[in-house]
Design a protein around this motif. Structure first.
Motif, short mmCIF file in Angstrom:
data_model
loop_
_atom_site.label_atom_id
_atom_site.label_comp_id
_atom_site.label_asym_id
_atom_site.label_seq_id
_atom_site.Cartn_x
_atom_site.Cartn_y
_atom_site.Cartn_z
N MET A 284 2.66 -0.02 8.72
CA MET A 284 2.57 0.17 7.28
C MET A 284 1.53 -0.78 6.66
N LYS A 285 1.60 -2.04 7.08
CA LYS A 285 0.65 -3.01 6.53
C LYS A 285 -0.78 -2.64 6.93
N ARG A 286 -0.94 -2.15 8.14
CA ARG A 286 -2.28 -1.77 8.61
C ARG A 286 -2.83 -0.61 7.80
N ALA A 287 -1.98 0.34 7.45
CA ALA A 287 -2.43 1.49 6.65
C ALA A 287 -2.85 1.04 5.25
N ILE A 288 -2.14 0.11 4.68
CA ILE A 288 -2.50 -0.40 3.35
C ILE A 288 -3.83 -1.13 3.42
N ARG A 289 -4.02 -1.94 4.46
CA ARG A 289 -5.29 -2.66 4.61
C ARG A 289 -6.45 -1.71 4.81
N ILE A 290 -6.26 -0.69 5.61
CA ILE A 290 -7.32 0.29 5.84
C ILE A 290 -7.66 1.03 4.56
N SER A 291 -6.65 1.40 3.77
CA SER A 291 -6.93 2.13 2.53
C SER A 291 -7.66 1.24 1.52
N ILE A 292 -7.31 -0.04 1.46
CA ILE A 292 -8.01 -0.95 0.55
C ILE A 292 -9.47 -1.11 0.98
N LEU A 293 -9.70 -1.25 2.28
CA LEU A 293 -11.07 -1.36 2.77
C LEU A 293 -11.87 -0.09 2.52
N MET A 294 -11.24 1.06 2.68
CA MET A 294 -11.95 2.32 2.44
C MET A 294 -12.32 2.48 0.96
N VAL A 295 -11.41 2.09 0.07
CA VAL A 295 -11.71 2.16 -1.36
C VAL A 295 -12.88 1.23 -1.69
N GLY A 296 -12.89 0.04 -1.10
CA GLY A 296 -14.01 -0.88 -1.33
C GLY A 296 -15.31 -0.33 -0.79
N LEU A 297 -15.26 0.30 0.37
CA LEU A 297 -16.47 0.86 0.97
C LEU A 297 -17.02 2.01 0.14
#
Length: 51
Positions: A1-14
Motif C-alpha cells: 500500500m505504501k509503495r502504491a502511494i509513493r509511486i502515485s505521488i512520483l507519477m503526479v510529480g513527473l
C-alpha cells in the motif's frame, strides 16, 4: 500500500513537470521583464521600446 502511494505521488510529480515544461512563456517586447507603472501614478515612463 505504501509503495502504491509513493509511486502515485512520483507519477503526479513527473506529469506535472512535463506539463509545466510544455507551457509556452509569454515574451516581453524587449525580451526582459515587463516593468509596469505603480497604480495612481500620473506621469509614467515605460522601458519598452516603441513599436
Amino acid at each position: 500500500m505504501k509503495r502504491a502511494i509513493r509511486i502515485s505521488i512520483l507519477m503526479v510529480g513527473l506529469v506535472g513537470t512535463f506539463i509545466a515544461a510544455s507551457v509556452q512563456p509569454v515574451p516581453a517586447a524587449d525580451g526582459g521583464p515587463l516593468i509596469l507603472c505603480p497604480p495612481r501614478q500620473t506621469n509614467c515612463q515605460t522601458t519598452l521600446p516603441p513599436q
